[in-house]
Motif scaffolding. Structure first.
Motif, PDB file in Angstrom:
ATOM      1  N   GLY A 128      62.968  51.059   4.893  1.00 56.44           N
ATOM      2  CA  GLY A 128      62.505  49.723   6.700  1.00 56.44           C
ATOM      3  C   GLY A 128      62.497  50.500   7.296  1.00 56.44           C
ATOM      4  N   MET A 129      61.507  50.007   7.850  1.00 57.60           N
ATOM      5  CA  MET A 129      61.029  50.248   9.154  1.00 57.60           C
ATOM      6  C   MET A 129      61.332  49.448  10.237  1.00 57.60           C
ATOM      7  SD  MET A 129      58.810  52.462  11.661  1.00 57.60           S
ATOM      8  CE  MET A 129      58.622  52.016  12.860  1.00 57.60           C
ATOM      9  N   HIS A 130      62.022  49.802  11.319  1.00 52.45           N
ATOM     10  CA  HIS A 130      63.353  49.309  12.536  1.00 52.45           C
ATOM     11  C   HIS A 130      62.138  49.688  13.793  1.00 52.45           C
ATOM     12  CE1 HIS A 130      65.653  47.286  14.763  1.00 52.45           C
ATOM     13  NE2 HIS A 130      65.572  48.664  16.158  1.00 52.45           N
ATOM     14  N   GLN A 131      61.797  47.608  14.000  1.00 49.86           N
ATOM     15  CA  GLN A 131      60.702  48.560  15.819  1.00 49.86           C
ATOM     16  C   GLN A 131      61.635  48.389  17.104  1.00 49.86           C
ATOM     17  OE1 GLN A 131      57.731  48.389  14.822  1.00 49.86           O
ATOM     18  NE2 GLN A 131      57.279  47.315  13.514  1.00 49.86           N
ATOM     19  N   SER A 132      61.601  49.189  17.527  1.00 49.37           N
ATOM     20  CA  SER A 132      62.974  48.831  18.108  1.00 49.37           C
ATOM     21  C   SER A 132      62.251  48.005  19.665  1.00 49.37           C
ATOM     22  CB  SER A 132      63.428  50.561  18.833  1.00 49.37           C
ATOM     23  OG  SER A 132      63.251  51.456  18.164  1.00 49.37           O
ATOM     24  N   CYS A 133      63.103  47.471  20.387  1.00 49.14           N
ATOM     25  CA  CYS A 133      61.824  46.447  21.635  1.00 49.14           C
ATOM     26  C   CYS A 133      61.724  47.373  22.257  1.00 49.14           C
ATOM     27  CB  CYS A 133      63.448  46.411  21.695  1.00 49.14           C
ATOM     28  SG  CYS A 133      64.726  45.624  20.697  1.00 49.14           S
ATOM     29  N   HIS A 134      62.110  48.959  22.931  1.00 48.79           N
ATOM     30  CA  HIS A 134      61.989  49.276  24.108  1.00 48.79           C
ATOM     31  C   HIS A 134      60.313  50.084  23.213  1.00 48.79           C
ATOM     32  CE1 HIS A 134      65.999  49.645  25.754  1.00 48.79           C
ATOM     33  NE2 HIS A 134      64.961  49.619  27.310  1.00 48.79           N
ATOM     34  N   GLY A 135      60.317  50.213  22.312  1.00 49.42           N
ATOM     35  CA  GLY A 135      59.087  50.411  21.706  1.00 49.42           C
ATOM     36  C   GLY A 135      57.971  49.515  21.550  1.00 49.42           C
ATOM     37  N   GLN A 136      58.281  48.887  20.837  1.00 48.63           N
ATOM     38  CA  GLN A 136      57.874  47.508  20.645  1.00 48.63           C
ATOM     39  C   GLN A 136      57.181  47.115  21.888  1.00 48.63           C
ATOM     40  OE1 GLN A 136      58.792  44.798  18.531  1.00 48.63           O
ATOM     41  NE2 GLN A 136      57.152  44.240  17.595  1.00 48.63           N
ATOM     42  N   ARG A 137      58.538  46.775  23.044  1.00 51.59           N
ATOM     43  CA  ARG A 137      57.642  45.534  23.996  1.00 51.59           C
ATOM     44  C   ARG A 137      57.463  46.168  25.203  1.00 51.59           C
ATOM     45  NH1 ARG A 137      58.718  40.318  22.050  1.00 51.59           N
ATOM     46  NH2 ARG A 137      59.661  40.489  20.240  1.00 51.59           N
ATOM     47  N   GLY A 138      57.789  47.473  25.011  1.00 51.99           N
ATOM     48  CA  GLY A 138      58.103  48.341  26.490  1.00 51.99           C
ATOM     49  C   GLY A 138      56.644  49.743  26.221  1.00 51.99           C
ATOM     50  N   LEU A 139      56.316  50.091  25.512  1.00 52.25           N
ATOM     51  CA  LEU A 139      55.751  51.110  24.893  1.00 52.25           C
ATOM     52  C   LEU A 139      54.299  50.572  24.320  1.00 52.25           C
ATOM     53  CD1 LEU A 139      57.673  54.049  24.094  1.00 52.25           C
ATOM     54  CD2 LEU A 139      56.764  53.333  26.211  1.00 52.25           C
ATOM     55  N   HIS A 140      54.294  49.309  23.729  1.00 47.43           N
ATOM     56  CA  HIS A 140      53.977  48.592  22.616  1.00 47.43           C
ATOM     57  C   HIS A 140      52.875  49.419  21.904  1.00 47.43           C
ATOM     58  CE1 HIS A 140      53.439  45.734  26.235  1.00 47.43           C
ATOM     59  NE2 HIS A 140      52.569  46.516  26.713  1.00 47.43           N
ATOM     60  N   LEU A 141      54.081  49.892  21.109  1.00 43.99           N
ATOM     61  CA  LEU A 141      54.270  50.708  19.270  1.00 43.99           C
ATOM     62  C   LEU A 141      53.710  50.023  18.550  1.00 43.99           C
ATOM     63  CD1 LEU A 141      56.678  53.111  19.990  1.00 43.99           C
ATOM     64  CD2 LEU A 141      55.212  53.282  20.769  1.00 43.99           C
ATOM     65  N   SER A 142      53.464  48.584  18.425  1.00 45.41           N
ATOM     66  CA  SER A 142      53.403  47.462  17.891  1.00 45.41           C
ATOM     67  C   SER A 142      52.785  45.853  18.246  1.00 45.41           C
ATOM     68  CB  SER A 142      54.465  47.585  16.665  1.00 45.41           C
ATOM     69  OG  SER A 142      55.876  47.470  17.305  1.00 45.41           O
ATOM     70  N   GLN A 143      52.941  45.256  17.217  1.00 42.43           N
ATOM     71  CA  GLN A 143      52.520  43.725  17.806  1.00 42.43           C
ATOM     72  C   GLN A 143      53.732  43.344  17.409  1.00 42.43           C
ATOM     73  OE1 GLN A 143      51.017  41.810  20.008  1.00 42.43           O
ATOM     74  NE2 GLN A 143      49.405  42.468  18.776  1.00 42.43           N
TER      75      GLN A 143
END
Length: 244
Positions: A128-143
């Motif tokens: 299972g892939m956990h999308q961390s908030c900082h990475g997703q919403r800050g660094l835009h690692l995922s949509q």
């Protein structure tokens, strides 16, 4: 290129395997990696708690350790975001600005800078892939799922290159785990409840492992999993991408 390896405090103290995997993976991909041995905390805990003015020593030491590298890479989205947005220097403002833009989280470095298209790794497990908030919403690692926009995930793209892996679907793939840095200390009950909800989504879809780009989030979920007596394990993304 020469890359400075930036390792967060909690990774250094509690999860050195994630740091070693990051180093080995970069070296396998032909990157010359240097680890500045005098590095310490980046100052994020102070900033998160409203005491950024106490992190001046951290900023000065970061500049001293990492100025001069082509890039700086870290296995931590939250620490990278902190440096990008908060690194400053009254004495050397231009150097601080320049360095802050050279700092990359591991998965974005692999996809955006090295632009890799294959990995010699194997991991025959349900993950299972956990999308961390900082990475997703800050660094835009995922949509973000609330946006009507094309879906993408830089960590997910890398995981798809791993032989034998089965990436399980999640009902709420970008929901916060509740860690939130100092939030888990000041709002313990809320943090734990959010963590339990996040874990349950993985358990319902038969995950054997939970991975992500932030060991802090994984540490939070690991604590809950252990208290529940679960056999599900957590692994940093680098440890899976570096797998043999």
């Amino acid at each position: 290129m020469t890359v400075g390896l930036f390792i967060p405090c909690y990774v250094d103290q509690f999860y050195p395997g994630a740091a070693i995997a990051t180093l080995e993976l970069l070296e396998k991909l032909g990157v010359n990696v240097v680890y500045p041995e005098n590095q310490t905390c980046c100052g994020q805990p102070m900033a998160n708690s409203g005491f950024e003015h106490l992190a001046d020593g951290c900023n000065k030491l970061f500049l001293k350790n990492f100025a001069g590298f082509d890039y700086v890479v870290a296995p931590s989205g939250s620490c990278v975001l902190h440096i990008r947005e908060h690194l400053h220097s009254d004495d050397k403002p231009n150097l601080a600005t320049e360095l802050s833009q050279k700092v990359y989280e591991l998965s974005e470095f692999l996809t955006d800078v090295l632009k890799i298209t294959s990995l010699p790794s194997k991991f025959p497990h349900k993950v299972g892939m956990h999308q961390s908030c900082h990475g997703q919403r800050g660094l835009h690692l995922s949509q973000m799922t609330e946006l009507v926009a094309p879906d993408f995930s830089k960590p997910g793209r890398l995981l798809q290159m791993v032989e034998g892996i089965e990436i399980i679907p999640l009902s709420r793939k970008d929901e916060c785990c509740g860690f939130g840095g100092t939030f888990c200390v000041t709002e313990e009950a809320v943090s734990v409840k959010m963590g339990k909800d996040r874990i349950e989504d993985h358990l319902q879809h038969d995950a054997e492992y939970i991975t992500g780009v932030d060991m802090s989030c994984l540490m939070h979920m690991e604590g809950i999993l252990k208290r529940q007596g679960s056999k599900v394990k957590v692994l940093h993304l680098a440890e899976i991408l570096n797998g043999k």
